[in-house]
Design a protein around this motif. Structure first.
Motif, PDB file in Angstrom:
ATOM      1  N   ASN A 129      -4.972  43.102 -10.602  1.00  0.00           N
ATOM      2  CA  ASN A 129      -4.630  43.034  -9.179  1.00  0.00           C
ATOM      3  C   ASN A 129      -5.364  44.176  -8.485  1.00  0.00           C
ATOM      4  OD1 ASN A 129      -2.214  44.643 -10.596  1.00  0.00           O
ATOM      5  ND2 ASN A 129      -2.457  45.447  -8.520  1.00  0.00           N
ATOM      6  N   GLY A 130      -5.631  44.011  -7.204  1.00  0.00           N
ATOM      7  CA  GLY A 130      -6.231  45.093  -6.429  1.00  0.00           C
ATOM      8  C   GLY A 130      -7.525  45.617  -6.984  1.00  0.00           C
ATOM      9  N   GLY A 131      -8.385  44.746  -7.492  1.00  0.00           N
ATOM     10  CA  GLY A 131      -9.546  45.212  -8.223  1.00  0.00           C
ATOM     11  C   GLY A 131     -10.727  45.595  -7.363  1.00  0.00           C
ATOM     12  N   PRO A 132     -11.135  46.864  -7.387  1.00  0.00           N
ATOM     13  CA  PRO A 132     -12.334  47.269  -6.642  1.00  0.00           C
ATOM     14  C   PRO A 132     -13.619  46.740  -7.254  1.00  0.00           C
ATOM     15  CG  PRO A 132     -11.473  49.113  -7.921  1.00  0.00           C
ATOM     16  CD  PRO A 132     -10.471  48.002  -8.036  1.00  0.00           C
ATOM     17  N   GLY A 133     -13.576  46.233  -8.480  1.00  0.00           N
ATOM     18  CA  GLY A 133     -14.762  45.685  -9.104  1.00  0.00           C
ATOM     19  C   GLY A 133     -15.039  44.244  -8.722  1.00  0.00           C
ATOM     20  N   MET A 134     -14.334  43.715  -7.706  1.00  0.00           N
ATOM     21  CA  MET A 134     -14.480  42.306  -7.327  1.00  0.00           C
ATOM     22  C   MET A 134     -15.108  42.168  -5.946  1.00  0.00           C
ATOM     23  SD  MET A 134     -10.669  41.125  -8.441  1.00  0.00           S
ATOM     24  CE  MET A 134      -9.866  41.876  -9.857  1.00  0.00           C
ATOM     25  N   ASP A 157      -4.218  33.657  -4.867  1.00  0.00           N
ATOM     26  CA  ASP A 157      -4.100  34.414  -3.618  1.00  0.00           C
ATOM     27  C   ASP A 157      -2.695  34.217  -3.069  1.00  0.00           C
ATOM     28  OD1 ASP A 157      -6.872  35.371  -3.245  1.00  0.00           O
ATOM     29  OD2 ASP A 157      -7.347  33.233  -3.042  1.00  0.00           O
ATOM     30  N   ILE A 158      -2.036  35.306  -2.717  1.00  0.00           N
ATOM     31  CA  ILE A 158      -0.720  35.204  -2.100  1.00  0.00           C
ATOM     32  C   ILE A 158      -0.696  36.033  -0.821  1.00  0.00           C
ATOM     33  CG2 ILE A 158       0.519  34.721  -4.244  1.00  0.00           C
ATOM     34  CD1 ILE A 158       1.343  37.616  -4.366  1.00  0.00           C
ATOM     35  N   ASP A 159       0.214  35.674   0.089  1.00  0.00           N
ATOM     36  CA  ASP A 159       0.218  36.261   1.426  1.00  0.00           C
ATOM     37  C   ASP A 159       1.230  37.383   1.580  1.00  0.00           C
ATOM     38  OD1 ASP A 159       2.547  34.830   1.310  1.00  0.00           O
ATOM     39  OD2 ASP A 159       2.162  33.601   3.091  1.00  0.00           O
ATOM     40  N   LYS A 160       1.574  38.020   0.488  1.00  0.00           N
ATOM     41  CA  LYS A 160       2.497  39.151   0.563  1.00  0.00           C
ATOM     42  C   LYS A 160       2.053  40.202  -0.436  1.00  0.00           C
ATOM     43  CE  LYS A 160       6.177  36.786  -0.417  1.00  0.00           C
ATOM     44  NZ  LYS A 160       7.594  36.458  -0.732  1.00  0.00           N
ATOM     45  N   GLY A 161       2.624  41.400  -0.302  1.00  0.00           N
ATOM     46  CA  GLY A 161       2.352  42.444  -1.274  1.00  0.00           C
ATOM     47  C   GLY A 161       1.119  43.262  -0.960  1.00  0.00           C
ATOM     48  N   GLY A 162       1.117  44.491  -1.435  1.00  0.00           N
ATOM     49  CA  GLY A 162       0.023  45.405  -1.186  1.00  0.00           C
ATOM     50  C   GLY A 162      -0.627  45.904  -2.459  1.00  0.00           C
ATOM     51  N   HIS A 163      -1.208  47.085  -2.343  1.00  0.00           N
ATOM     52  CA  HIS A 163      -2.017  47.661  -3.412  1.00  0.00           C
ATOM     53  C   HIS A 163      -1.182  48.060  -4.624  1.00  0.00           C
ATOM     54  CE1 HIS A 163      -5.608  49.739  -4.841  1.00  0.00           C
ATOM     55  NE2 HIS A 163      -4.877  50.798  -5.111  1.00  0.00           N
ATOM     56  N   PHE A 164       0.061  48.470  -4.390  1.00  0.00           N
ATOM     57  CA  PHE A 164       0.922  48.970  -5.469  1.00  0.00           C
ATOM     58  C   PHE A 164       1.804  47.831  -5.964  1.00  0.00           C
ATOM     59  CE2 PHE A 164      -0.134  52.361  -2.510  1.00  0.00           C
ATOM     60  CZ  PHE A 164      -0.722  53.297  -3.356  1.00  0.00           C
ATOM     61  N   ALA A 165       1.187  46.904  -6.675  1.00  0.00           N
ATOM     62  CA  ALA A 165       1.811  45.612  -6.981  1.00  0.00           C
ATOM     63  C   ALA A 165       3.130  45.749  -7.710  1.00  0.00           C
ATOM     64  CB  ALA A 165       0.847  44.761  -7.798  1.00  0.00           C
ATOM     65  N   ARG A 168     -14.098  41.888   6.394  1.00  0.00           N
ATOM     66  CA  ARG A 168     -13.801  42.716   7.586  1.00  0.00           C
ATOM     67  C   ARG A 168     -12.936  43.910   7.207  1.00  0.00           C
ATOM     68  NH1 ARG A 168     -13.569  37.576  10.288  1.00  0.00           N
ATOM     69  NH2 ARG A 168     -11.339  37.381   9.833  1.00  0.00           N
ATOM     70  N   ARG A 169     -11.990  43.688   6.311  1.00  0.00           N
ATOM     71  CA  ARG A 169     -11.117  44.793   5.927  1.00  0.00           C
ATOM     72  C   ARG A 169     -11.834  45.809   5.041  1.00  0.00           C
ATOM     73  NH1 ARG A 169      -6.806  43.398   3.056  1.00  0.00           N
ATOM     74  NH2 ARG A 169      -7.205  41.174   2.771  1.00  0.00           N
ATOM     75  N   ILE A 170     -12.792  45.339   4.221  1.00  0.00           N
ATOM     76  CA  ILE A 170     -13.623  46.280   3.470  1.00  0.00           C
ATOM     77  C   ILE A 170     -14.418  47.147   4.443  1.00  0.00           C
ATOM     78  CG2 ILE A 170     -15.560  46.507   1.865  1.00  0.00           C
ATOM     79  CD1 ILE A 170     -14.678  43.792   0.667  1.00  0.00           C
ATOM     80  N   ALA A 196      -1.715  40.323  -0.533  1.00  0.00           N
ATOM     81  CA  ALA A 196      -2.167  40.257   0.856  1.00  0.00           C
ATOM     82  C   ALA A 196      -3.088  41.418   1.226  1.00  0.00           C
ATOM     83  CB  ALA A 196      -0.959  40.228   1.794  1.00  0.00           C
ATOM     84  N   HIS A 197      -2.842  42.605   0.662  1.00  0.00           N
ATOM     85  CA  HIS A 197      -3.678  43.759   0.991  1.00  0.00           C
ATOM     86  C   HIS A 197      -4.990  43.756   0.217  1.00  0.00           C
ATOM     87  CE1 HIS A 197      -5.129  47.927   0.481  1.00  0.00           C
ATOM     88  NE2 HIS A 197      -4.726  48.078   1.723  1.00  0.00           N
ATOM     89  N   ASP A 198      -5.059  43.033  -0.880  1.00  0.00           N
ATOM     90  CA  ASP A 198      -6.230  43.092  -1.754  1.00  0.00           C
ATOM     91  C   ASP A 198      -7.452  42.466  -1.075  1.00  0.00           C
ATOM     92  OD1 ASP A 198      -4.707  44.305  -3.676  1.00  0.00           O
ATOM     93  OD2 ASP A 198      -4.284  42.461  -4.786  1.00  0.00           O
ATOM     94  N   VAL A 199      -8.624  42.911  -1.500  1.00  0.00           N
ATOM     95  CA  VAL A 199      -9.861  42.443  -0.870  1.00  0.00           C
ATOM     96  C   VAL A 199     -10.837  41.830  -1.869  1.00  0.00           C
ATOM     97  CG1 VAL A 199      -9.720  43.991   1.116  1.00  0.00           C
ATOM     98  CG2 VAL A 199     -10.826  44.795  -1.000  1.00  0.00           C
TER      99      VAL A 199
END
Length: 385
Positions: free
Chosen positions: A203-208, A357-365, A231-233, A337-340
Motif C-alpha cells: 500500500n502507499g508505494g512510492p515505487g509505483m 482502488d478504494i475511496d477511503k483511507g490514507g498513507h498510514f493504512a 496532479r497530487r504528485i 484514497a490518499h495513495d498515488v
C-alpha cells in the motif's frame, strides 16, 4: 553470545527519561503563531500546544509500553546491525509467515491493531485458514533498531537482512507486506529471495510512480483517477517535499533540534500525519487514536533516532526504487484514497496480479483502515499459500 542469537527484549524506558520528557515539554519555548496560524504554513501553534499538553499530562506511556510488551519482542544482530522485531506465532498449524515493514515517520506501533486479526483470525470471526505468523521488524536506524553503525542501509541491504531474519526464525517460505519505505523494501525481498517469498502485498508505494513531469501525450492516455493521482504528485513536489530535501541532505543538522526538543520532534512528525491521513481536512487525532500518535512519536524521542531514521529513510547514494528488475513474485496492491500509485507504472518492475482502488483511507493504512488492510492481505495470500 553469537551474532545469530535471538534475544528476548522488553521495553522499559527509565523513569528518568519520562521525567525529562515532561520537564522539557513544560519548558518549551513556543514560537509566535504566523498569520492565520493555519496548516498552510505548517503545524499550527494552537493545535500543537494542546497535543503537547496532553503528551505531558494525559498520555500514559507506561500503559502504552505495556501494550507493546504484550507482544513477544526480540533483538538480533544482522550484518553488524542490531535489529528489533515483534514476532507473534499463530496457533494455527497452516499459518503463513508474513513480514510487515513500516515507513517514515511511522514505527512498529503502526501494526499493533492488525497483529491479532492476522495471527489469530479465528478469534476475530474470520477463517483460521487465513492465519499468519507475524514478524514486524523496526527498520535499521528506527526506534529500537537504532542507531545505525554505518550508512549503507539501502532497500536491498534491508531486504537481505529481513530474509536472514526470516531464515533465523525457521521460515523457508513467507510473504511480505509494507507501505511507504516498506513498499520499497518488500519488493526488494522478492528480488533478493524470489524462491522464498511467495507474494508481496503493498500500500502507499512510492515505487509505483512515473518519471515526472509526464509528457502531455502520455497524460492524455490516463484515466480520470490516474490523472488525479498525477496532479497530487505534482502538488506534493511543489508544496510538501521540502522535508525530503532536508532529510536527504542534512539529516545530522536536523537531528539536533529533533533530539533536543520533544515539541520539535512532535511537530516534524505530526506535519506528515496531517498531510497524509484521509480526509486531509480532518485533524490527525480524529482519524488515528491520539495515544497511538503519541506512542509513535515517543518511540522516536526515547530512542533518539530522529537523525538515523532520516538518514536511512532518505539520505541514500542511489534513489529509492529506481531501475529494479521484475522478480516475478506475485504482487498485490491496495491503493487507498490518499495513495498515488498507478498500476501501469507499477507493472514495469512488479508482477501485479491484484490491484484494488478504494475511496477511503490514507498513507498510514494499518492505523487508519486496519480492517480493510487485513481483509485485503488475507484475500491476496489465500491462493499463494
Amino acid at each position: 553470545m553469537h551474532e545469530h542469537d535471538i534475544r528476548p527484549f522488553r521495553i522499559d524506558i527509565p523513569q528518568a527519561d519520562l521525567d525529562d520528557l515532561r520537564t522539557r515539554l513544560a519548558g518549551t519555548r513556543w514560537p509566535d503563531p504566523l498569520p492565520g496560524d493555519s496548516w498552510q504554513t505548517g503545524v499550527p501553534v494552537t493545535w500543537l500546544r494542546q497535543l503537547a499538553d496532553y503528551w505531558q499530562h494525559g498520555h500514559d506511556w507506561r500503559a502504552n509500553e505495556a501494550q507493546l510488551n504484550g507482544f513477544p519482542q526480540f533483538t538480533t544482530r544482522i550484518d553488524g546491525q542490531s535489529v528489533y522485531f515483534i514476532h507473534v506465532r499463530s496457533r494455527e498449524p497452516g499459518a503463513l509467515p508474513l513480514v510487515l515493514t513500516h515507513g517514515w515517520p511511522g514505527s512498529v506501533a503502526e501494526f499493533l491493531d492488525v497483529i491479532g486479526p492476522l495471527s489469530d483470525p479465528r478469534a476475530h470471526g474470520a477463517d483460521p485458514a487465513d492465519a499468519f505468523h507475524v514478524v514486524i521488524p523496526a527498520l535499521p536506524g528506527f526506534g529500537f533498531s537504532g542507531p545505525t553503525t554505518d550508512g549503507r542501509w539501502d532497500t536491498t541491504r534491508i531486504a537481505r537482512a529481513w530474509d536472514e531474519l526470516m531464515a533465523r526464525l525457521g521460515y523457508d517460505r513467507y510473504g511480505a507486506q509494507g507501505g511507504d519505505i516498506g513498499a520499497l523494501v518488500s519488493p526488494q525481498l522478492g528480488r533478493v529471495a524470489p524462491d522464498r517469498v511467495v507474494g508481496i502485498h503493498l500500500n502507499g508505494g512510492p515505487g509505483m510512480l512515473p518519471p515526472m513531469p509526464l509528457p502531455p501525450d502520455e497524460l492524455a492516455t490516463l484515466s480520470d483517477l490516474e490523472r488525479d493521482r498525477i496532479r497530487r504528485i505534482e502538488k506534493f513536489m511543489r508544496e510538501e517535499s521540502g522535508y525530503i530535501a532536508i532529510q536527504a541532505t542534512r539529516p545530522q543538522t536536523l537531528a539536533y533540534g529533533l533530539t533536543d526538543s520533544p515539541v520539535g520532534q512532535l511537530a516534524w512528525i505530526m506535519d506528515k500525519f496531517r498531510e497524509w491521513t484521509h480526509p486531509q481536512e480532518k485533524l490527525p487525532e480524529d482519524i488515528i487514536d491520539r495515544d497511538r500518535l503519541l506512542t509513535n512519536a515517543s518511540l522516536y524521542w526515547f530512542t533518539r533516532t530522529a537523525g538515523s531514521a532520516a538518514y536511512v529513510g532518505y539520505a541514500q547514494e542511489t534513489a529509492w526504487g529506481t531501475g529494479n528488475p521484475n522478480s516475478g513474485v506475485p504482487t498485490g496492491v491496495l491503493a487507498f484514497a490518499h495513495d498515488v500509485g498507478i498500476r501501469r507504472y507499477a507493472e514495469r518492475e512488479n508482477t501485479i496480479v491484484r490491484w484494488t482502488d478504494i475511496d477511503k483511507g490514507g498513507h498510514f493504512a494499518a492505523l487508519e483502515e486496519g480492517a480493510l488492510l487485513t481483509d485485503d492481505i488475507r484475500a491476496f495470500f489465500r491462493d499463494l499459500r
